[in-house]
Every structure is written in C-alpha cells, then in structure tokens.
Write a protein that holds these residues in place. Structure first.
Motif, PDB file in Angstrom:
ATOM      1  N   UNK A 105      34.638  -7.153 -31.722  1.00 14.44           N
ATOM      2  CA  UNK A 105      34.198  -7.366 -30.336  1.00 14.44           C
ATOM      3  C   UNK A 105      32.682  -7.307 -30.243  1.00 14.44           C
ATOM      4  N   UNK A 106      32.074  -6.367 -30.963  1.00 19.52           N
ATOM      5  CA  UNK A 106      30.607  -6.238 -30.967  1.00 19.52           C
ATOM      6  C   UNK A 106      29.962  -7.542 -31.429  1.00 19.52           C
ATOM      7  N   UNK A 107      30.397  -8.044 -32.573  1.00 17.38           N
ATOM      8  CA  UNK A 107      29.772  -9.253 -33.122  1.00 17.38           C
ATOM      9  C   UNK A 107      30.139 -10.492 -32.310  1.00 17.38           C
ATOM     10  N   UNK A 108      31.388 -10.568 -31.827  1.00 15.20           N
ATOM     11  CA  UNK A 108      31.766 -11.711 -30.995  1.00 15.20           C
ATOM     12  C   UNK A 108      30.949 -11.766 -29.713  1.00 15.20           C
ATOM     13  N   UNK A 109      30.698 -10.597 -29.102  1.00 13.80           N
ATOM     14  CA  UNK A 109      29.919 -10.565 -27.862  1.00 13.80           C
ATOM     15  C   UNK A 109      28.462 -10.939 -28.131  1.00 13.80           C
ATOM     16  N   UNK A 110      27.909 -10.448 -29.243  1.00 13.95           N
ATOM     17  CA  UNK A 110      26.538 -10.846 -29.614  1.00 13.95           C
ATOM     18  C   UNK A 110      26.462 -12.347 -29.861  1.00 13.95           C
ATOM     19  N   UNK A 111      27.465 -12.909 -30.535  1.00 15.76           N
ATOM     20  CA  UNK A 111      27.491 -14.361 -30.765  1.00 15.76           C
ATOM     21  C   UNK A 111      27.619 -15.110 -29.437  1.00 15.76           C
ATOM     22  N   UNK A 112      28.430 -14.568 -28.535  1.00 16.49           N
ATOM     23  CA  UNK A 112      28.652 -15.181 -27.221  1.00 16.49           C
ATOM     24  C   UNK A 112      27.334 -15.313 -26.466  1.00 16.49           C
ATOM     25  N   UNK A 113      26.458 -14.310 -26.628  1.00 16.60           N
ATOM     26  CA  UNK A 113      25.161 -14.332 -25.953  1.00 16.60           C
ATOM     27  C   UNK A 113      24.030 -14.824 -26.864  1.00 16.60           C
ATOM     28  N   UNK A 117      17.774  -8.577 -33.527  1.00 15.04           N
ATOM     29  CA  UNK A 117      17.141  -8.929 -32.249  1.00 15.04           C
ATOM     30  C   UNK A 117      18.021  -8.451 -31.097  1.00 15.04           C
ATOM     31  N   UNK A 118      17.517  -8.666 -29.860  1.00 10.40           N
ATOM     32  CA  UNK A 118      18.304  -8.383 -28.673  1.00 10.40           C
ATOM     33  C   UNK A 118      17.982  -7.091 -27.971  1.00 10.40           C
ATOM     34  N   UNK A 119      17.150  -6.222 -28.557  1.00  7.66           N
ATOM     35  CA  UNK A 119      16.888  -4.915 -27.960  1.00  7.66           C
ATOM     36  C   UNK A 119      16.390  -5.055 -26.524  1.00  7.66           C
ATOM     37  N   UNK A 120      17.064  -4.374 -25.584  1.00  6.66           N
ATOM     38  CA  UNK A 120      16.636  -4.356 -24.191  1.00  6.66           C
ATOM     39  C   UNK A 120      17.147  -5.509 -23.356  1.00  6.66           C
ATOM     40  N   UNK A 121      17.741  -6.516 -23.990  1.00  2.37           N
ATOM     41  CA  UNK A 121      18.224  -7.666 -23.223  1.00  2.37           C
ATOM     42  C   UNK A 121      19.526  -7.312 -22.508  1.00  2.37           C
ATOM     43  N   UNK A 122      19.644  -7.775 -21.272  1.00  2.00           N
ATOM     44  CA  UNK A 122      20.833  -7.517 -20.457  1.00  2.00           C
ATOM     45  C   UNK A 122      21.467  -8.830 -20.040  1.00  2.00           C
ATOM     46  N   UNK A 123      22.777  -8.806 -19.877  1.00  2.00           N
ATOM     47  CA  UNK A 123      23.523 -10.012 -19.542  1.00  2.00           C
ATOM     48  C   UNK A 123      24.642  -9.686 -18.561  1.00  2.00           C
ATOM     49  N   UNK A 124      24.927 -10.635 -17.694  1.00  2.00           N
ATOM     50  CA  UNK A 124      26.127 -10.548 -16.861  1.00  2.00           C
ATOM     51  C   UNK A 124      27.302 -10.984 -17.715  1.00  2.00           C
ATOM     52  N   UNK A 144      21.144  -1.772 -26.395  1.00  2.00           N
ATOM     53  CA  UNK A 144      20.298  -0.577 -26.507  1.00  2.00           C
ATOM     54  C   UNK A 144      19.742  -0.402 -27.915  1.00  2.00           C
ATOM     55  N   UNK A 145      20.198  -1.238 -28.847  1.00  2.00           N
ATOM     56  CA  UNK A 145      19.628  -1.343 -30.187  1.00  2.00           C
ATOM     57  C   UNK A 145      19.565  -2.819 -30.534  1.00  2.00           C
ATOM     58  N   UNK A 146      18.758  -3.160 -31.539  1.00  2.00           N
ATOM     59  CA  UNK A 146      18.829  -4.529 -32.046  1.00  2.00           C
ATOM     60  C   UNK A 146      20.212  -4.730 -32.661  1.00  2.00           C
ATOM     61  N   UNK A 147      20.630  -5.977 -32.778  1.00  2.00           N
ATOM     62  CA  UNK A 147      21.963  -6.236 -33.344  1.00  2.00           C
ATOM     63  C   UNK A 147      22.023  -5.736 -34.784  1.00  2.00           C
ATOM     64  N   UNK A 148      23.045  -4.948 -35.052  1.00  2.00           N
ATOM     65  CA  UNK A 148      23.238  -4.369 -36.375  1.00  2.00           C
ATOM     66  C   UNK A 148      24.222  -5.219 -37.177  1.00  2.00           C
ATOM     67  N   UNK A 149      24.062  -5.204 -38.499  1.00  2.00           N
ATOM     68  CA  UNK A 149      25.027  -5.898 -39.357  1.00  2.00           C
ATOM     69  C   UNK A 149      26.355  -5.155 -39.379  1.00  2.00           C
ATOM     70  N   UNK A 150      26.267  -3.823 -39.363  1.00  2.00           N
ATOM     71  CA  UNK A 150      27.467  -3.001 -39.389  1.00  2.00           C
ATOM     72  C   UNK A 150      27.365  -1.939 -38.300  1.00  2.00           C
ATOM     73  N   UNK A 151      28.497  -1.554 -37.746  1.00  2.00           N
ATOM     74  CA  UNK A 151      28.513  -0.467 -36.774  1.00  2.00           C
ATOM     75  C   UNK A 151      29.365   0.677 -37.320  1.00  2.00           C
ATOM     76  N   UNK A 152      29.054   1.861 -36.857  1.00  2.00           N
ATOM     77  CA  UNK A 152      29.789   3.044 -37.307  1.00  2.00           C
ATOM     78  C   UNK A 152      30.196   3.857 -36.103  1.00  2.00           C
ATOM     79  N   UNK A 153      31.488   4.082 -35.949  1.00  2.00           N
ATOM     80  CA  UNK A 153      32.006   4.931 -34.886  1.00  2.00           C
ATOM     81  C   UNK A 153      32.316   6.293 -35.491  1.00  2.00           C
ATOM     82  N   UNK A 154      31.577   7.316 -35.063  1.00  2.00           N
ATOM     83  CA  UNK A 154      31.737   8.641 -35.639  1.00  2.00           C
ATOM     84  C   UNK A 154      33.105   9.219 -35.299  1.00  2.00           C
TER      85      UNK A 154
END
Length: 567
Positions: free
Chosen positions: A362-370, A376-383, A499-509
């Motif tokens: 979902x993270x990567x699909x949403x980044x691709x969607x936008x 990149x992307x830090x601070x950008x907001x979208x509807x 709130x961060x630039x797009x990461x290649x990998x995400x980690x859920x603690x």
C-alpha cells in the motif's frame, strides 16, 4: 494594561469556591472536582479519571480563573472547542480556539490576544502541535497550565492512540502543571499517560466509573431481522432522546429510513452535520449514527443508547453507552447481539492488521499513485480518494485504510480521515529557489500575493481564503504539477502527507504492529465476553476491565434483575 491588572487583582483574591459561584453559579463542587482543582493549584501534575458527564472542564477552568496566566487546552474535538469558547464568552471569560479551517490571520489574532490581552484559555488540537512554528509561538505565551482532554489518546496501549498526542511533552515548561483528563483508561494506560506526559511523580485522582442510574442490557437476537424488530420495540418503550450506534454509513442510512429519524456520519458535509446535531440536541428524537457522532456532545437527557453492532472495545462501548443519563435520571444502554456478530467481529483483526507485506505494498502503490519517486516527496501533501486509489491499484478498501493508519503510526506518512476542506497551499521551495524557475507573470504575481497573505506558507499548508475562480485553480494546478507548491483543491477526501522521503523499504516495529494487534484482539475478545456473559453483573464486568476489581453488583442490569427475579 489597567484592565489586565484589574483581572490579575480579582483572580488573586478569589478562592476556587468563589470562582465556581461567580462564573458558573454552583454552590459546591461535584465529587473529586475540588481535590483535582487543589492538586493542580498546588503545582502537581494530575491525571483525573472521571466518568462521562463528570464535569471535567471545571477541573481546569477553576484553577486557571483563580491564578494568573494562560491555560492551553488540548482536545481533538473541534465541536467541543467551539462550544466551550462560546460558553466561556457568555460568562465574560476570554477564550480562543485554533482549529482546522481558520485563516492564518485569525490564528495570529488569537495568539496575539493570548499573548497581550486578558485571555485565559487557548484551545488547540494535538495535530497543531506538530507544527514547529506553532510550538515556537507557544513559547512566547504566558502559559501557566496545560490541560489534556481525552488523554488516553497518548498511549499506544490505549484503544484510540493518536501519534500527535506525543508532541504534548514538547511544549512543557518547568514549573507548569499538567492536568490530564479521561473517562476511559485501563491500569496500564493510566501508567503510560503519566510517563508520556512527563509527570514528575505519579498522581492519579479517580472516581468510580459506576453509574447508579444507567442500566446495562444485552438483548439476544437470532438474526438481523430480529435485531430490527427489537430495535423498534425498545425505542417504542423508552421515551426521550435516543442514540443508535452502527458500524458503517450505509447501515446508518438504512436504519434511519426504517425508524423514520435522522442519521449522522462523517460522509455528511460539515454544515449538514452541524444542522443535524443542533436539531437533535434541541429535540427528543432518535439519531442513528456511526461513532463520528457524540464526542463533545453536551446533551444530558439522553434516555437510551442502543448499539446495533458490536463495538471493537470495551473502552469505546463504555464511552458511547455513557452518553445516556448524564442528568442522573434513569437511562438504558442496550447492546443487540446475534450469533453472527462474533465471527464478523473476529474478522476485523485481519482487516485492521493486514500482513506487513500488504502494508508495504500500500505504501509503494500510494507513492506510485502520486508519482513520488524514491528519496523524494518529503512534506508533500495530497487529497487522497481511497476508493479511486484502490480501483487504480487493485487494492481492497478496508485493509488499505487500515494500512494507511499503520503507516501513519509508524511515522512514514501523516494520514487524516476523510473530511471536507477548503483549498490549501504550501510553497515547497525556498524564496531563493523560486528565482530558478521559469514562471509566467500570472504565476509570479500569485506567488507574491500568497507570500504576503500567508507568512507561514513555506512551512505548512495554509487554508486559502481567496475567491476560487477557474483561472486561479488552473494557475495553482500548474504550479503544483512542477512541484513548486503543494495544492489541495476544495474537496472531500483524506489527507496524505509524506513525513519522510520515500523509502525503498519500510519497517513496522513490534510495538506498532504485533503488540498493537495483540492488544486489539484482547479488547475485542473482552467485548465478546461482555456480550455473551449471562452470569455476572454487567457493570461489575465492565468496571473490572478498568481496574475496579471490588465493585459491588449494580442491581439493575439485565443479569442482576434476572438473579433478583429467580431469588
């Protein structure tokens, strides 16, 4: 200055009971209110556990009114902010609120009034504290107390964790007491609230959550059809204002047709929600609603709260059921329960905590969607229109919604639920970098106007209070397409912010994912246990969940009445 000094003199000679009589017309405090007031006045950080309708507001209003300085009240409820500011103003008490949708100028005026005028209260949302500029401005205010409403939201052990609450500790100053208030907290959450708010020492003042006038009842139904029949029967027998809680918008609309009454959910426009809420408050009718309704609603004469669907947690159920009978007169909290409700509820665990691989997708699909590239992307907001995202990316809606919330809690994004908003703009490049872009005269003139009108436009999204013409929309859209600005048109949508630039990998603690999933499952099973219980006093069962292990039987829930009849 003479006016301000008069207020300082007046407050310096007022006792708490004087203030209670002078401003609110009461001759005495409710149980524990005075203990809480004196604890704060003596400089102690305090956690107050009071049931819904227990008079929490007085506990921070009175200490402020008999002292000097400003009380910052942090609450997630805009309706409550507006109501309390209006109510305080009627009592000639100066108060201000800063909330979503206010213009930059009105925000600054409110802050100036708190800094230089005789203002005593400033109401803000926890999300406002995420702005560094706002936190810096707070440092200039004469803050002498911080009140935190719905304090359970700061705890990751709680049922309604909000990451923005974690910023409250950032605005604390030495010597300023903090008063945390909640009507729902387990023993573990009580400890966590105090730790996260930086209490100097543990200090909890609690009132029993027992409600002598509220009868808890479970009605067992064979299927949905019988639920509807029971619903109509109960409403016909109990007269007065009623609330019927359901889990989704469609059911709210369908049942409102069946019952010929109003409905309320987050899909309505703000104006329509306000109109329906006001109409219900001024009448003796039924409202069918999702959990979007009720928070901050000050209506004491609700005689009946019915849960048509099983809530996720005892905390949510206790808070929503507790909106009945706040006037002290007998009232009923009824849960309708059918065999299928258990299996439906257990499926929510997988829906609310989808596989980590799916969350990453979902993270990567949403980044691709936008069209947000790696790094990149830090601070950008979208509807974000979730239904469109899911259709384009072939994602299931409910799990996607849950995944976005998990990503927000993990700090990769900031995600806000669907709401109708005014147009918003943020300039994404510095003033110096603007000179590197080849832009038209119209675009340049608009940017210069925006910089004059909204000094904070380089650091956070600003609500536009300009006449939104087609040409203005086109200019803003063209600037946004070149990543010079972030532009969110007037829309009804969720807000997605990187709130961060797009990461290649995400980690859920483990704390964000496994531990929270386990706690969610625990609460859900506790709610099922309550619904299926046919042996123990219902109020006793609820109170034991909140740590009141020695509470007596209530004598008026359906279990107690059954036992009395048998004996």
């Amino acid at each position: 200055m003479i006016y301000a000094n008069f207020f300082v003199l007046l407050h310096s000679i007022m006792t708490p009971i004087d203030a209670l009589k002078t401003y609110f017309g009461y001759d005495s405090f409710r149980p524990l209110q005075e203990d809480i007031v004196m604890s704060v006045l003596n400089g102690h950080d305090t956690l107050a556990l009071l049931p819904t309708g227990g008079g929490k507001s007085v506990c921070f209003q009175i200490p402020t009114l008999v002292s000097e300085g400003l009380c910052v009240v942090i609450t997630p409820l805009i309706a409550l902010m507006k109501d309390q500011v209006e109510n305080l103003s009627k009592r000639n008490i100066h108060a201000a609120a800063i909330y979503t949708g206010m213009s930059y100028e009105k925000q600054q005026t409110a802050l100036d009034n708190c800094q230089y005028g005789p203002y005593r209260f400033l109401y803000v949302s926890p999300e406002r504290l995420m702005s560094e500029d706002f936190r810096n401005r707070l440092n200039t205010l004469p803050i002498t107390m911080i009140a935190v409403d719905e304090a359970h939201c700061i705890s990751q052990w709680g049922y309604d964790f909000r990451p923005a609450y974690l910023h409250i500790a950032d605005i604390r100053k030495d010597g300023i007491p903090i008063l945390a208030l909640t009507a729902t907290a387990t023993p573990k959450v009580v400890d966590d609230i105090q730790n996260r708010l930086g209490f100097k020492e543990k200090n909890v003042i609690r009132q029993s959550f027992a409600r002598d006038n509220l009868s808890y009842v479970v009605r067992y139904c064979s299927d949905r059809q019988e639920k509807e029949q029971q619903l109509q029967h109960i409403l016909s027998r109990v007269h007065g204002s009623s609330i019927v809680y359901v889990r989704n918008r469609k059911r709210a609309e369908d049942l409102s047709q069946l019952l010929q009454c109003s409905f309320y959910h987050a899909g309505l426009s703000p104006e329509e929600r306000t109109r329906r809420q006001k109409s219900w408050k001024e009448s003796q009718t039924t409202m069918v609603c999702t959990n979007a309704f009720g928070m901050g609603i000050d209506k004491s004469d609700v005689r009946l709260v019915i849960h048509y669907d099983l809530p996720d947690t005892p905390e949510a159920y206790f808070q929503e059921a507790g909106r009945a009978g706040r006037d002290g007169i007998n009232a009923y909290a009824v849960l309708l329960y059918a065999p299928e409700d258990k299996s439906i509820a257990l499926r929510r665990i997988a829906t609310n905590y989808p596989d980590k691989e799916f969350v990453s997708q979902v993270y990567h699909n949403t980044c691709d969607y936008f069209c947000i590239g790696l790094g990149s992307g830090l601070g950008h907001s979208f509807a974000l229109h979730i239904d469109d995202l899911c259709q384009v990316m072939h994602l299931p809606i409910l799990q996607t919604y849950s995944a976005l919330h998990l990503l927000s809690q993990a700090g990769y994004i900031h995600f806000e639920d669907e709401q109708e908003t005014q147009p918003r703009v943020k300039i994404m490049v510095s003033r110096q970098e603007l000179t590197n872009f080849s832009i038209s005269e119209q675009q340049n003139n608009l940017l210069q106007q925006l910089m004059r009108l909204y000094p904070g436009i380089f650091t956070e999204l600003q609500y536009l209070h300009l006449e939104m013409t087609d040409s203005l929309h086109e200019i803003l859209s063209s600037l946004a397409s070149r990543h010079i600005i972030t532009y969110i048109p007037r829309t009804r949508a969720c807000l997605f912010t990187m709130t961060q630039v797009r990461q290649a990998d995400i980690h859920l603690s483990q704390e964000i994912y496994e531990s929270r999933a386990e706690r969610y499952a625990y609460r859900l099973h506790a709610m099922i246990e309550y619904a299926e219980n046919r042996q123990f006093c219902r109020q006793q069962l609820l109170l034991s969940y909140f740590g009141e292990d020695n509470a007596p039987v209530c004598k008026h829930c359906d279990i107690c009445r059954t036992h009395t009849t048998k004996n």
